[in-house]
Design a protein around this motif. Structure first.
Motif, PDB file in Angstrom:
ATOM      1  N   THR A  69       0.924  -1.223  -0.105  1.00 14.06           N
ATOM      2  CA  THR A  69       0.119   0.167   0.143  1.00 14.06           C
ATOM      3  C   THR A  69       0.709   1.202  -0.130  1.00 14.06           C
ATOM      4  O   THR A  69       0.591   2.235  -0.795  1.00 14.06           O
ATOM      5  CB  THR A  69      -0.722   0.050   1.123  1.00 14.06           C
ATOM      6  OG1 THR A  69      -1.876  -1.166   1.170  1.00 14.06           O
ATOM      7  CG2 THR A  69      -1.758   1.152   1.447  1.00 14.06           C
ATOM      8  N   GLU A 119      -5.212   7.108   1.611  1.00 10.89           N
ATOM      9  CA  GLU A 119      -6.025   7.275   0.213  1.00 10.89           C
ATOM     10  C   GLU A 119      -5.948   5.785  -0.392  1.00 10.89           C
ATOM     11  O   GLU A 119      -6.937   5.278  -0.762  1.00 10.89           O
ATOM     12  CB  GLU A 119      -5.834   8.228  -0.734  1.00 10.89           C
ATOM     13  CG  GLU A 119      -6.553   8.354  -1.693  1.00 10.89           C
ATOM     14  CD  GLU A 119      -6.121   9.270  -2.710  1.00 10.89           C
ATOM     15  OE1 GLU A 119      -5.931   9.117  -4.084  1.00 10.89           O
ATOM     16  OE2 GLU A 119      -5.871  10.633  -2.638  1.00 10.89           O
ATOM     17  N   GLU A 120      -4.641   5.427  -0.607  1.00 13.82           N
ATOM     18  CA  GLU A 120      -4.436   4.310  -1.169  1.00 13.82           C
ATOM     19  C   GLU A 120      -5.167   3.040  -0.387  1.00 13.82           C
ATOM     20  O   GLU A 120      -5.471   2.103  -1.139  1.00 13.82           O
ATOM     21  CB  GLU A 120      -2.949   3.975  -1.556  1.00 13.82           C
ATOM     22  CG  GLU A 120      -2.537   2.652  -2.579  1.00 13.82           C
ATOM     23  CD  GLU A 120      -3.310   2.666  -3.659  1.00 13.82           C
ATOM     24  OE1 GLU A 120      -3.096   1.186  -4.256  1.00 13.82           O
ATOM     25  OE2 GLU A 120      -3.648   3.446  -4.161  1.00 13.82           O
ATOM     26  N   ASN A 148       2.509   1.641  -3.262  1.00 16.52           N
ATOM     27  CA  ASN A 148       1.644   2.156  -4.304  1.00 16.52           C
ATOM     28  C   ASN A 148       1.417   3.622  -4.231  1.00 16.52           C
ATOM     29  O   ASN A 148       1.188   4.280  -5.314  1.00 16.52           O
ATOM     30  CB  ASN A 148       0.116   1.380  -4.282  1.00 16.52           C
ATOM     31  CG  ASN A 148       0.167   0.012  -4.706  1.00 16.52           C
ATOM     32  OD1 ASN A 148       1.169  -0.580  -5.441  1.00 16.52           O
ATOM     33  ND2 ASN A 148      -0.906  -0.641  -4.456  1.00 16.52           N
ATOM     34  N   ALA A 149       1.391   4.067  -2.922  1.00 14.51           N
ATOM     35  CA  ALA A 149       1.092   5.363  -2.801  1.00 14.51           C
ATOM     36  C   ALA A 149       2.089   6.260  -3.279  1.00 14.51           C
ATOM     37  O   ALA A 149       1.945   7.356  -3.877  1.00 14.51           O
ATOM     38  CB  ALA A 149       0.915   5.653  -1.231  1.00 14.51           C
ATOM     39  N   LYS A 150       3.490   5.705  -3.090  1.00 15.79           N
ATOM     40  CA  LYS A 150       4.609   6.668  -3.797  1.00 15.79           C
ATOM     41  C   LYS A 150       4.475   6.747  -5.044  1.00 15.79           C
ATOM     42  O   LYS A 150       4.734   7.516  -5.941  1.00 15.79           O
ATOM     43  CB  LYS A 150       5.745   5.984  -3.225  1.00 15.79           C
ATOM     44  CG  LYS A 150       6.197   6.438  -1.710  1.00 15.79           C
ATOM     45  CD  LYS A 150       7.490   5.621  -1.327  1.00 15.79           C
ATOM     46  CE  LYS A 150       7.692   5.915   0.063  1.00 15.79           C
ATOM     47  NZ  LYS A 150       8.843   5.069   0.649  1.00 15.79           N
ATOM     48  N   CYS A 177      -0.126   9.513  -4.337  1.00 14.26           N
ATOM     49  CA  CYS A 177      -1.441   9.689  -3.306  1.00 14.26           C
ATOM     50  C   CYS A 177      -0.801   9.444  -1.805  1.00 14.26           C
ATOM     51  O   CYS A 177       0.319   8.751  -1.504  1.00 14.26           O
ATOM     52  CB  CYS A 177      -2.563   9.075  -3.779  1.00 14.26           C
ATOM     53  SG  CYS A 177      -2.328   7.241  -3.421  1.00 14.26           S
ATOM     54  N   SER A 178      -1.604   9.515  -0.958  1.00  8.04           N
ATOM     55  CA  SER A 178      -1.446   9.392   0.373  1.00  8.04           C
ATOM     56  C   SER A 178      -1.459   7.823   0.727  1.00  8.04           C
ATOM     57  O   SER A 178      -2.322   7.269   0.205  1.00  8.04           O
ATOM     58  CB  SER A 178      -2.169  10.169   1.468  1.00  8.04           C
ATOM     59  OG  SER A 178      -3.431   9.698   1.584  1.00  8.04           O
ATOM     60  N   PRO A 179      -0.851   7.464   1.823  1.00  4.81           N
ATOM     61  CA  PRO A 179      -0.908   6.008   1.979  1.00  4.81           C
ATOM     62  C   PRO A 179      -2.380   5.570   2.568  1.00  4.81           C
ATOM     63  O   PRO A 179      -2.939   4.711   2.033  1.00  4.81           O
ATOM     64  CB  PRO A 179      -0.202   5.447   3.119  1.00  4.81           C
ATOM     65  CG  PRO A 179       1.152   6.671   2.958  1.00  4.81           C
ATOM     66  CD  PRO A 179       0.410   7.970   2.540  1.00  4.81           C
TER      67      PRO A 179
END
Length: 146
Positions: free
Chosen positions: A90, A103-104, A93-95, A99-101
């Protein structure tokens, strides 16, 4: 509504207070019109999800989310299945997606719920019906455009 969410965590720190995750999942179920669902969410690390992915999908790699459909009824409750999310993936993915962790994490929770509700996506194209609904729900619940 009368839905129930069970949260388990192994090999990682909780991403947020379990009550916040439960509240979010209950909101998604309500918006989807799901009632009497009793589902479980399991947060883990890349190693654990890789083992599950290998065992159940013959893919020896970590992934972000797995949905294990049960689809059984127990009394008045429906047991849709289990959602497994790698919190390590997670964060990765966010990076990658900018997006923010948090949100992900919410995106992956919705994704898992939609799979348990019987939806699927043949590709990861943004125009897939399931992925469009996923992003719509995410934006509605978070209260902004994504």
């Amino acid at each position: 509504m009368n839905n129930k969410v069970t949260i388990s965590i192994e090999g990682v720190e909780s991403p947020q207070e379990p009550e916040k995750t439960e509240t979010f999942v209950l909101e998604v179920l309500e918006r989807l019109g799901k009632h009497h669902w009793d589902l479980s969410v399991f947060f883990c690390n890349n190693e654990i999800i890789r083992k599950l992915n290998n065992q159940y999908r013959n893919l020896d790699e970590s992934t972000d989310v797995l949905s294990f459909v049960m689809g059984e009824t127990a009394g008045e409750h429906f047991l849709p299945g289990d959602i497994v999310i790698s919190l390590e993936k997670t964060g990765e993915n966010a990076k990658e997606y900018g997006c923010s962790p948090k949100e992900e994490l919410h995106r992956l929770l919705i994704h898992g719920i939609l799979h348990l509700a019987g939806m699927d996506h043949p590709s990861n194209d943004d125009s897939e019906e399931m992925l469009v609904l996923q992003e719509k729900l995410l934006a509605e619940i978070l209260g902004r455009d994504l």
